[in-house]
Design an enzyme around this catalytic site. Structure first.
Site, short mmCIF file in Angstrom:
data_model
loop_
_atom_site.label_atom_id
_atom_site.label_comp_id
_atom_site.label_asym_id
_atom_site.label_seq_id
_atom_site.Cartn_x
_atom_site.Cartn_y
_atom_site.Cartn_z
CB CYS A 1 -46.97 -120.25 43.45
SG CYS A 1 -48.31 -119.91 42.33
N1 CO8 Z 1 -65.29 -109.12 37.55
C1 CO8 Z 1 -66.26 -108.51 38.22
N2 CO8 Z 1 -66.98 -109.30 39.69
C2 CO8 Z 1 -66.21 -110.57 39.66
C3 CO8 Z 1 -65.19 -111.14 38.84
C4 CO8 Z 1 -64.92 -110.33 37.69
N3 CO8 Z 1 -63.86 -110.66 36.90
N4 CO8 Z 1 -64.72 -112.23 39.45
C5 CO8 Z 1 -65.67 -112.57 40.52
N5 CO8 Z 1 -66.49 -111.29 40.70
C6 CO8 Z 1 -67.49 -111.33 41.69
C7 CO8 Z 1 -67.96 -112.68 42.24
O1 CO8 Z 1 -68.84 -113.28 41.59
C8 CO8 Z 1 -68.42 -112.22 43.49
O2 CO8 Z 1 -69.60 -111.67 43.68
P1 CO8 Z 1 -70.93 -111.93 44.84
O3 CO8 Z 1 -70.29 -111.18 45.93
O4 CO8 Z 1 -71.99 -111.48 44.32
O5 CO8 Z 1 -70.97 -113.52 44.85
C9 CO8 Z 1 -67.39 -111.14 43.93
O6 CO8 Z 1 -67.00 -110.57 42.80
C10 CO8 Z 1 -66.31 -111.49 45.04
O7 CO8 Z 1 -65.81 -112.76 44.29
P2 CO8 Z 1 -64.64 -113.34 45.24
O8 CO8 Z 1 -65.05 -113.82 46.25
O9 CO8 Z 1 -64.12 -114.57 44.34
O10 CO8 Z 1 -63.45 -112.36 45.13
P3 CO8 Z 1 -62.31 -112.08 46.07
O11 CO8 Z 1 -62.46 -110.76 46.52
O12 CO8 Z 1 -61.99 -113.11 46.91
O13 CO8 Z 1 -61.01 -111.92 45.04
C11 CO8 Z 1 -59.14 -113.07 44.02
C12 CO8 Z 1 -60.76 -112.88 44.08
C13 CO8 Z 1 -58.55 -112.01 43.59
C14 CO8 Z 1 -58.85 -114.38 43.22
C15 CO8 Z 1 -58.68 -113.43 45.77
O14 CO8 Z 1 -59.43 -114.19 46.34
C16 CO8 Z 1 -57.18 -113.76 45.74
O15 CO8 Z 1 -56.27 -113.39 45.07
N6 CO8 Z 1 -56.95 -114.93 46.40
C17 CO8 Z 1 -55.71 -115.34 46.67
C18 CO8 Z 1 -55.43 -116.37 45.48
C19 CO8 Z 1 -54.05 -117.00 45.58
O16 CO8 Z 1 -53.11 -116.40 46.35
N7 CO8 Z 1 -53.70 -118.13 44.82
C20 CO8 Z 1 -52.48 -118.64 44.73
C21 CO8 Z 1 -52.03 -118.30 43.48
S1 CO8 Z 1 -52.12 -119.63 42.54
C22 CO8 Z 1 -50.53 -120.69 42.50
O17 CO8 Z 1 -50.28 -121.02 43.60
C23 CO8 Z 1 -49.88 -120.89 41.40
C24 CO8 Z 1 -50.68 -122.25 40.66
C25 CO8 Z 1 -49.84 -122.45 39.39
C26 CO8 Z 1 -49.94 -121.61 38.32
C27 CO8 Z 1 -50.65 -122.23 37.06
C28 CO8 Z 1 -50.59 -121.26 35.93
C29 CO8 Z 1 -51.94 -121.13 35.10
#
Ligand code: CO8
Length: 373
Positions: A156
Site C-alpha cells: 500500500c
Molecule cells: N459481515 C458481517 N459481519 C462480519 C463480516 C461481514 N462481512 N466480517 C466480519 N464480521 C464479523 C466478525 O465475524 C466479528 O464477529 P464477532 O464479533 O462475533 O467475532 C465482527 O464482525 C467484527 O469483526 P472484525 O473484528 O474483523 O471487524 P473490525 O471492526 O475490525 O473491521 C476491518 C474489519 C474493516 C477489516 C478493519 O479491521 C480494518 O479496516 N482494519 C484495518 C485494515 C488495514 O488498514 N489494512 C491495511 C490495508 S491492506 C494493504 O496494506 C495493502 C495490501 C496489498 C493489497 C493487495 C490487493 C488485494
C-alpha cells in the site's frame, strides 16, 4: 539544490461499479451454495457453516460503500468469485500496462508534458502482472518515454515510496521528468470468498509526474518539501503467492496465496505508527500538524483515518482536512492517497501545505510533504 515538483496527476477508473448490496448478495449466494455442498460435513461438526455477510457491517466497520472493478461478472458469479480476464498474447499490451498508460497520459496532459519528455518510469504497485520484463518498461514504450524504468512493490505504500525515489533521481540529476504510476488490479488478489475481507478492495490506476521545478510549465505545481519512509516487519497483512509456489508443491488456490490480514490488529498497530510518523516528519521540517491545510491519507478505513487525524490535531475534524475517497473507491492499495490528492486539491491556495501519506502491509509508511506553488 534542485527544486522538485509534482506537476500533474492522472486517474484511470474502471468501467464497472460493485455496490455493497450486489457484493453481499453474491457472497451470500456463494455461502449458501457451499453450505449446501458441505451439508453432511457441517452436520457432523467437521466443517463450520459459512456465515452471511452484511451491508450494514461493511459500511459501519470500514466506511466503504462501493468499489470499481475491471471485471464485474466473474466477481459476482457465486460459482466463481474472482474476476475473469482474457489471457493476452505477448504482442498485445498487457492489462496492467494498458491501464497504466491511460492514467499516465492523463497525468502528462495535466502536467503539459509529452511521453517523450519522460526519462524515468516507476511502476509502483502492490502486485505485478508478471515477473519480467518489468511492467515499467512496457509502460515506458506505451507512452513513448526515453531513459529507463523499473518496478517496485511496497504494497500500500508503493506510490509514496516511488515518489521519494523519483524526487531523489531528479534532485541528483539522474532523471529530469519521472512518471510514477500505480496500476492496482486488486480484484485479482482479493479473496472475494472470505467474509472478513471480501469488501475491502477496488481496482484503479493513478499516475504522478515528478520533475524539476525549473522545467515545469503546469499551472498546478506542488513542490516536494520533504519525503520520509519507514518500514517495520509484520505478518499481519500477508500474501504468500510467489514464483516458488510450484517448487514448494503448495496448492496455488490455498487461502494464503491471496490477500489476508488481521484487520483489527492492523488497525490498532498502524494508527499510532502513522500519526507518529507524520508528526515526526513535519517536526523535522519545522511544521506543526495544525499548519497543514490538507492530509491526503491512505484509504483503508474511515475510522482509522479519523483517529490518525485526531492524534495529529487533537480534535475531530471533518472531511475538509482529510478527504475520504474510500466510500466510492474502497481500498485501492497504493493508489488511495494519490486518488485523494488527485480529486481534492483544486480548492487549495498558493503556499498551502499538504501531506500525502500511505500506510499498510510491511508494515510500511510513506509521507510526502508538498506546498502549492
Ligand atoms: N459481515 C458481517 N459481519 C462480519 C463480516 C461481514 N462481512 N466480517 C466480519 N464480521 C464479523 C466478525 O465475524 C466479528 O464477529 P464477532 O464479533 O462475533 O467475532 C465482527 O464482525 C467484527 O469483526 P472484525 O473484528 O474483523 O471487524 P473490525 O471492526 O475490525 O473491521 C476491518 C474489519 C474493516 C477489516 C478493519 O479491521 C480494518 O479496516 N482494519 C484495518 C485494515 C488495514 O488498514 N489494512 C491495511 C490495508 S491492506 C494493504 O496494506 C495493502 C495490501 C496489498 C493489497 C493487495 C490487493 C488485494
Amino acid at each position: 539544490m534542485t527544486r522538485v515538483v509534482i506537476s500533474g496527476t492522472g486517474l484511470y477508473r474502471p468501467p464497472h461499479v460493485i455496490t455493497n448490496a450486489e457484493l453481499v448478495e453474491a457472497f451470500n449466494a456463494y455461502a449458501a451454495l457451499q453450505n449446501e455442498k458441505n451439508a453432511a460435513a457441517i452436520a457432523a461438526g467437521e466443517l463450520p457453516a459459512m456465515v452471511p455477510s452484511s451491508v450494514e457491517f461493511i459500511e459501519k466497520a470500514s466506511g466503504i460503500q462501493q468499489r470499481y472493478v475491471i471485471d464485474k461478472q466473474g466477481v459476482l458469479d457465486p460459482t466463481r468469485m474472482y474476476p475473469r480476464f482474457k489471457e493476452r498474447p505477448d504482442d498485445q499490451i498487457s492489462l496492467m500496462a494498458e491501464i497504466a498508460a491511460d492514467a499516465a497520459n492523463k497525468a502528462l496532459a495535466a502536467a503539459g508534458k509529452t511521453g517523450a519528455q519522460v526519462d524515468m518510469v516507476l511502476c509502483a504497485a502492490a502486485n505485478m502482472q508478471r515477473a519480467y520484463p518489468a511492467m515499467a518498461i512496457e509502460i515506458q514504450q506505451a507512452i513513448g518515454a526515453g531513459g529507463y524504468g523499473f518496478d517496485m512493490n511496497v504494497a500500500c505504500s508503493s506510490a509514496t515510496f516511488a515518489i521519494e525515489q523519483a524526487a531523489n533521481a531528479v534532485r541528483s540529476g539522474t532523471a529530469n521528468c519521472v512518471l510514477v504510476v500505480n496500476p492496482e488490479i486488486t480484484s485479482a488478489h482479493l479473496e472475494w470468498r472470505d467474509r472478513d475481507c471480501h469488501f475491502i478492495f477496488g481496482d484503479v490506476c493513478t499516475a504522478v509526474i515528478v520533475e524539476r521545478a525549473d522545467t515545469a510549465t503546469s499551472a498546478d505545481c506542488w513542490e516536494i518539501v520533504g519525503t520520509k519512509l519507514a518500514t517495520q516487519f509484520s505478518n499481519s497483512i500477508r500474501n504468500n503467492f510467489g514464483f516458488m509456489n510450484r517448487a514448494e508443491d503448495s496448492d496455488p488456490n490455498a487461502r494464503d496465496k491471496t490477500f489476508r490480514q488481521e484487520g483489527r490488529k492492523v488497525f490498532k498497530e498502524v494508527v499510532p505508527l502513522a500519526a507518529a510518523h507524520i508528526e515526526a516528519h513535519l517536526a523535522a521540517l519545522g511544521f506543526e500538524p495544525t499548519a497543514v491545510r490538507r492530509f491526503w491519507l491512505h484509504q483503508a478505513n474511515l475510522g482509522m483515518n479519523q483517529l490518525v487525524i485526531k492524534r495529529l490535531v487533537g480534535k475531530e475534524v471533518g472531511d475538509d482536512l482529510a478527504p475520504l475517497i474510500l466510500n466510492e473507491y474502497a481500498n485501492t492499495a497504493s493508489a488511495g492517497s494519490i486518488i485523494a490528492f488527485h480529486e481534492h486539491r483544486a480548492d487549495l491556495a498558493r503556499g498551502d501545505l499538504g501531506v500525502v501519506c500511505s500506510f499498510g502491509a510491511g508494515y510500511s509508511i510513506g509521507s510526502v510533504v508538498v506546498r502549492k506553488l
